[in-house]
Design a protein around this motif. Structure first.
Motif, mmCIF file in Angstrom:
data_model
loop_
_atom_site.group_PDB
_atom_site.id
_atom_site.type_symbol
_atom_site.label_atom_id
_atom_site.label_comp_id
_atom_site.label_asym_id
_atom_site.label_seq_id
_atom_site.Cartn_x
_atom_site.Cartn_y
_atom_site.Cartn_z
ATOM 1 N N ARG A 375 43.912 40.629 38.130
ATOM 2 C CA ARG A 375 44.201 40.957 39.218
ATOM 3 C C ARG A 375 43.715 42.586 39.934
ATOM 4 N NH1 ARG A 375 49.396 38.842 40.817
ATOM 5 N NH2 ARG A 375 49.962 37.251 39.327
ATOM 6 N N GLU A 376 43.079 43.302 38.901
ATOM 7 C CA GLU A 376 42.282 44.591 39.279
ATOM 8 C C GLU A 376 41.127 44.482 38.792
ATOM 9 O OE1 GLU A 376 45.400 47.276 37.686
ATOM 10 O OE2 GLU A 376 46.718 47.151 39.457
ATOM 11 N N SER A 377 40.302 45.441 39.102
ATOM 12 C CA SER A 377 38.956 45.445 38.689
ATOM 13 C C SER A 377 38.903 45.998 37.556
ATOM 14 C CB SER A 377 38.096 46.212 39.830
ATOM 15 O OG SER A 377 38.604 47.403 39.885
ATOM 16 N N LYS A 378 39.533 47.001 37.277
ATOM 17 C CA LYS A 378 39.586 47.856 36.003
ATOM 18 C C LYS A 378 39.946 46.731 34.657
ATOM 19 C CE LYS A 378 44.334 49.666 36.338
ATOM 20 N NZ LYS A 378 45.165 50.804 36.511
ATOM 21 N N ALA A 379 40.540 45.609 35.024
ATOM 22 C CA ALA A 379 41.019 44.988 33.804
ATOM 23 C C ALA A 379 39.766 43.764 33.633
ATOM 24 C CB ALA A 379 42.048 44.143 34.281
ATOM 25 N N PHE A 380 38.694 43.748 34.611
ATOM 26 C CA PHE A 380 37.471 42.926 34.472
ATOM 27 C C PHE A 380 36.599 43.358 33.254
ATOM 28 C CE2 PHE A 380 33.420 41.072 35.769
ATOM 29 C CZ PHE A 380 33.618 39.688 35.571
ATOM 30 N N LYS A 381 36.078 42.492 32.519
ATOM 31 C CA LYS A 381 35.086 43.123 31.455
ATOM 32 C C LYS A 381 33.866 42.532 31.931
ATOM 33 C CE LYS A 381 38.596 42.665 27.969
ATOM 34 N NZ LYS A 381 38.947 41.714 26.423
ATOM 35 N N LYS A 382 33.056 43.353 32.076
ATOM 36 C CA LYS A 382 31.780 42.981 32.589
ATOM 37 C C LYS A 382 30.755 42.183 31.533
ATOM 38 C CE LYS A 382 31.480 46.650 35.924
ATOM 39 N NZ LYS A 382 30.810 47.940 36.483
ATOM 40 N N ALA A 383 30.858 42.439 30.404
ATOM 41 C CA ALA A 383 29.874 41.992 29.472
ATOM 42 C C ALA A 383 30.710 40.426 29.008
ATOM 43 C CB ALA A 383 29.870 42.918 28.253
ATOM 44 N N ALA A 384 31.669 40.071 29.552
ATOM 45 C CA ALA A 384 32.447 38.947 29.080
ATOM 46 C C ALA A 384 32.393 38.006 30.084
ATOM 47 C CB ALA A 384 33.645 38.861 28.600
ATOM 48 N N GLY A 385 32.459 36.577 29.658
ATOM 49 C CA GLY A 385 32.443 35.523 30.580
ATOM 50 C C GLY A 385 33.751 35.585 31.242
ATOM 51 N N PHE A 386 33.612 34.641 32.613
ATOM 52 C CA PHE A 386 34.772 34.442 33.221
ATOM 53 C C PHE A 386 35.124 33.138 34.039
ATOM 54 C CE2 PHE A 386 31.548 36.460 35.940
ATOM 55 C CZ PHE A 386 31.790 35.945 37.148
#
Length: 399
Positions: A375-386
């Motif tokens: 729900r928030e950008s800070k919870a998104f992991k850039k190095a991981a798949g999604f």
């Protein structure tokens, strides 16, 4: 030393020789004789021969009736019969015993019969067979009536015709039996026992259409009296006496002077029943009509009374109140339903706003990572798949 026995100087007969002399003496002098007495120990062998004893108070005489003679005479002997027998005396040498070979059997004379009647009457009375405590009431409306008498005699015709006139609803069952002679008593006993054992009738009539003491004697036999006493259905004795009684009259539950009177005692008169029913029906109609009119008058008077009018007014007032309350209740119910409906509509709208899939319906996409909604950008992991989710599909993007 004892004296020597002097031998007899004349011939000594043997037992057989002596018995032969007795046999000749008896058989030559006692031919076609008659003797009267009471039968006892009657026994019929498998071959059909009758062996019995003819006795009185002081002596007894063994008797035999061969099968051919019994068939010719058509007899049926039982214990306790007072009879006259005719025949020859015969000696049976092997047993040293004499007996009578019977070829004639008749009912005893009136004098002996009267004595036997009084003797048996006293005996059975002493035993209690005549007591009223043993007698049962006759059924009021019998459906099945048994009759023990001769099928060819006038007695049965009188009984049947009387029953047909008085109570045609009943079924009449006849058990044929001889009503006079030495065979009569056993046959009457058989008839009584038949109805008693089968219990297929409601009442039983036994009897005949009068006659001399000798003719009526079977109904004075002890075997008949005891059969009546032990009978499981009520018994009417109708032996045809206007004045005298027979032994069966004393033992039976009811006594009739004639067969016709027996039928009258056995059943009601259907015409009397019809008159009675008609009379009761008229009384019932009169009483019912009178009661109806009486209560109609009472109701009419009550309807005009002040108390009833007051009750009526109260009932009308109560009725008006009930109608008013009912209208109010219906109005309150309609308002309550309308309010509840509006409230539910608002709840539905609120639920729609809380629907997490509503953005997808509007064209937005949803990001998922490690099975969680980001729900928030800070919870998104850039190095991981999604995963990207639209309303109609889901796409996975690898690292």
């Amino acid at each position: 030393m004892p004296d020597k026995q002097i031998p007899f100087l004349f011939d000594i007969p043997s037992v057989a020789e002596l018995t032969e002399k007795i046999k000749n003496l008896l058989e030559q002098n006692f031919v076609d004789i008659l003797v009267e007495g009471e039968t006892s120990n009657v026994n019929q062998s498998r071959n059909g021969h009758y062996y019995f004893t003819l006795k009185d108070a002081d002596a007894s005489l063994p008797c035999v009736i061969w099968r051919s003679t019994a068939q010719r005479l058509g007899i049926n002997l039982t214990d306790g019969q007072q009879i006259v027998v005719g025949g020859d005396i015969q000696v049976y040498a092997p047993h040293g015993r004499y007996q009578m070979i019977v070829n004639l059997v008749q009912q005893a004379g009136i004098g002996k019969l009267q004595q036997a009647f009084e003797k048996l009457k006293a005996k059975l009375k002493e035993e209690g067979l005549f007591d009223d405590t043993h007698k049962v009431a006759l059924p009021k409306f019998p459906e099945r009536i048994g009759v023990v008498t001769s099928a060819t005699g006038a007695a049965f015709q009188d009984i049947r015709s009387t029953l047909e006139k008085r109570w045609p609803l009943a079924e009449v069952k006849l058990y044929h039996a001889s009503v006079q002679g030495v065979n009569a008593a056993p046959e009457i006993v058989d008839g009584i026992n038949y109805f008693s054992n089968h219990k297929n009738v409601d009442i039983l009539i036994i009897g005949r259409g009068g006659g001399s003491l000798e003719d009526l004697w079977p109904f004075n036999e002890e075997s008949v009296a005891r059969a009546v006493y032990h009978c499981e259905v009520p018994v009417i004795s109708a032996v045809g006496h206007e004045v005298d009684f027979s032994i069966s009259d004393f033992v039976a539950d009811a006594r009739a002077a004639t067969p016709t009177q027996a039928a009258v005692l056995a059943v009601p008169d259907i015409n009397e029943i019809r008159f009675m029913v008609e009379d009761y029906a008229k009384k019932l109609e009169v009483n019912t009509t009178g009661a109806i009119e009486l209560y109609k008058d009472k109701v009419a008077n009550m309807a005009k009374s002040h108390a009833l009018l007051a009750v009526k007014q109260k009932m009308e007032s109560a009725r008006s109140r009930i109608l008013t309350l009912n209208e109010k209740l219906e109005h309150r119910t309609e308002s309550l339903v309308r309010n509840r409906k509006e409230h539910l509509t608002k709840l539905f709208h609120s639920l729609d706003k809380q629907n997490p899939n509503e953005p997808l319906e509007k064209g937005f996409a949803r990001v998922w990572q490690d099975g969680k909604w980001i729900r928030e950008s800070k919870a998104f992991k850039k190095a991981a798949g999604f995963d990207l989710e639209w309303k109609d599909a889901k796409v996975t993007l690898e690292e």
